[in-house]
Design an enzyme around this catalytic site. Structure first.
Site, PDB file in Angstrom:
ATOM      1  N   CYS A 188      34.443  37.407  42.403  1.00  0.00           N
ATOM      2  CA  CYS A 188      34.425  36.524  43.576  1.00  0.00           C
ATOM      3  C   CYS A 188      33.010  36.370  44.154  1.00  0.00           C
ATOM      4  O   CYS A 188      32.122  37.179  43.898  1.00  0.00           O
ATOM      5  CB  CYS A 188      35.360  37.011  44.677  1.00  0.00           C
ATOM      6  SG  CYS A 188      37.101  37.081  44.217  1.00  0.00           S
ATOM      7  N   ARG A 234      36.766  32.205  43.861  1.00  0.00           N
ATOM      8  CA  ARG A 234      37.755  33.266  43.655  1.00  0.00           C
ATOM      9  C   ARG A 234      37.990  33.646  42.196  1.00  0.00           C
ATOM     10  O   ARG A 234      38.165  32.787  41.340  1.00  0.00           O
ATOM     11  CB  ARG A 234      39.090  32.850  44.270  1.00  0.00           C
ATOM     12  CG  ARG A 234      40.151  33.947  44.199  1.00  0.00           C
ATOM     13  CD  ARG A 234      41.487  33.462  44.721  1.00  0.00           C
ATOM     14  NE  ARG A 234      42.477  34.551  44.708  1.00  0.00           N
ATOM     15  CZ  ARG A 234      43.784  34.379  44.741  1.00  0.00           C
ATOM     16  NH1 ARG A 234      44.285  33.163  44.799  1.00  0.00           N
ATOM     17  NH2 ARG A 234      44.593  35.429  44.707  1.00  0.00           N
ATOM     18  N   LEU A 235      37.991  34.949  41.953  1.00  0.00           N
ATOM     19  CA  LEU A 235      38.505  35.529  40.728  1.00  0.00           C
ATOM     20  C   LEU A 235      39.798  36.244  41.098  1.00  0.00           C
ATOM     21  O   LEU A 235      39.783  37.240  41.812  1.00  0.00           O
ATOM     22  CB  LEU A 235      37.509  36.522  40.115  1.00  0.00           C
ATOM     23  CG  LEU A 235      37.973  37.247  38.847  1.00  0.00           C
ATOM     24  CD1 LEU A 235      38.182  36.259  37.712  1.00  0.00           C
ATOM     25  CD2 LEU A 235      36.964  38.319  38.440  1.00  0.00           C
ATOM     26  N   ASN A 291      34.856  39.382  49.265  1.00  0.00           N
ATOM     27  CA  ASN A 291      34.581  39.674  47.858  1.00  0.00           C
ATOM     28  C   ASN A 291      34.772  41.162  47.628  1.00  0.00           C
ATOM     29  O   ASN A 291      34.183  41.980  48.341  1.00  0.00           O
ATOM     30  CB  ASN A 291      33.147  39.274  47.507  1.00  0.00           C
ATOM     31  CG  ASN A 291      32.712  39.796  46.150  1.00  0.00           C
ATOM     32  OD1 ASN A 291      33.520  39.927  45.238  1.00  0.00           O
ATOM     33  ND2 ASN A 291      31.433  40.099  46.016  1.00  0.00           N
ATOM     34  N   GLY A 292      35.583  41.531  46.640  1.00  0.00           N
ATOM     35  CA  GLY A 292      35.730  42.942  46.335  1.00  0.00           C
ATOM     36  C   GLY A 292      37.174  43.386  46.255  1.00  0.00           C
ATOM     37  O   GLY A 292      38.079  42.584  45.984  1.00  0.00           O
ATOM     38  N   GLU A 293      37.398  44.662  46.506  1.00  0.00           N
ATOM     39  CA  GLU A 293      38.738  45.227  46.443  1.00  0.00           C
ATOM     40  C   GLU A 293      38.867  46.381  47.425  1.00  0.00           C
ATOM     41  O   GLU A 293      37.984  47.238  47.509  1.00  0.00           O
ATOM     42  CB  GLU A 293      39.050  45.726  45.028  1.00  0.00           C
ATOM     43  CG  GLU A 293      40.464  46.269  44.863  1.00  0.00           C
ATOM     44  CD  GLU A 293      40.778  46.688  43.446  1.00  0.00           C
ATOM     45  OE1 GLU A 293      41.855  47.298  43.237  1.00  0.00           O
ATOM     46  OE2 GLU A 293      39.964  46.415  42.541  1.00  0.00           O
ATOM     47  N   ASP A 305      44.741  42.131  49.055  1.00  0.00           N
ATOM     48  CA  ASP A 305      44.118  43.066  49.982  1.00  0.00           C
ATOM     49  C   ASP A 305      43.382  42.337  51.097  1.00  0.00           C
ATOM     50  O   ASP A 305      43.145  42.892  52.164  1.00  0.00           O
ATOM     51  CB  ASP A 305      43.181  44.036  49.245  1.00  0.00           C
ATOM     52  CG  ASP A 305      42.215  43.336  48.314  1.00  0.00           C
ATOM     53  OD1 ASP A 305      42.298  42.099  48.161  1.00  0.00           O
ATOM     54  OD2 ASP A 305      41.373  44.023  47.703  1.00  0.00           O
TER      55      ASP A 305
END
Length: 208
Positions: free
Chosen positions: A2, A50-51, A76-78, A103
């Site tokens: 992302c 977005r991914l 962006n991230g997790e 998330d």
């Protein structure tokens, strides 16, 4: 992976068009979906490339607005512990009627309940985000503790820019493209340009 991008433009000119162009430079970070959100009155634009990983449905699309309508985020991230956060939010009285499984939605609900500082402190993961508060009219940029996900930011002319990569900032018409000579010295001495500096004058790296 992302990518996030955005700006605050005091001239309030072509917000959506410019932001879309900036997002386009980050397509390699998120080829699944891209979108922008603008607040014309305050000259704010947020973009996202977005991914799709945790939630591949439309419910995970960004920029995303909180259920209460106060916050808009590009993320962006997790968040590794977002399932636990959902349980904590449920015990705190937050409705379990989630739109999806992302998330990002979890983080927005945590921000709405606890505020941005506590929500981030309770989040374990790798992330970078930009959050616009429609009530207080404030923009917050944040990174994870280790600084794994990047954020560049700074004023260029009358515009405050930010993004996951420098190439996204360079698309904006206000970008001045002036090399920071002090950063060149850092590069020659350390073979890297450390935070909070970047190769461009007026543009900084957000610390972890």
């Amino acid at each position: 992976m992302c990518g996030i991008v955005g700006f605050v433009d005091t001239k309030k000119t072509d917000l959506e068009t410019i932001c879309n162009e900036m997002v386009g430079t980050l397509r390699h970070r998120g080829p699944d979906y891209s979108s922008v959100w603008v607040d014309q009155e305050y000259g704010i634009a947020l973009g996202h490339s977005r991914l799709s990983i945790l939630d591949v449905s439309e419910a995970g699309h960004q920029p995303m607005m909180s259920r209460c309508g106060r916050y808009v985020i590009t993320f962006n991230g997790e968040i590794y512990n977002h399932i636990q956060l959902r349980k904590d939010l449920g015990r705190a009285g937050v409705s379990a009627l989630w739109k999806g499984h992302s998330d990002t939605e979890t983080l927005l609900a945590a921000i709405a309940l606890w505020g941005i500082k506590k929500a981030i402190q309770n989040s374990v993961g790798m992330f970078a985000l930009a959050l616009w508060d429609l009530k207080d009219k404030t923009l917050t940029l944040a990174r994870d503790r280790m600084g794994e996900k990047p954020v560049y930011y700074g004023w260029q002319g009358n515009t405050f820019l930010f993004g996951s990569e420098l190439k996204a900032l360079k698309v904006h018409p206000e970008f001045q493209n002036t090399i920071n000579r002090e950063s060149i010295c850092l590069l020659l001495r350390h073979n890297a340009i450390s935070s909070p500096y970047s190769i461009y004058q007026g543009i900084h790296k957000l610390p972890p």
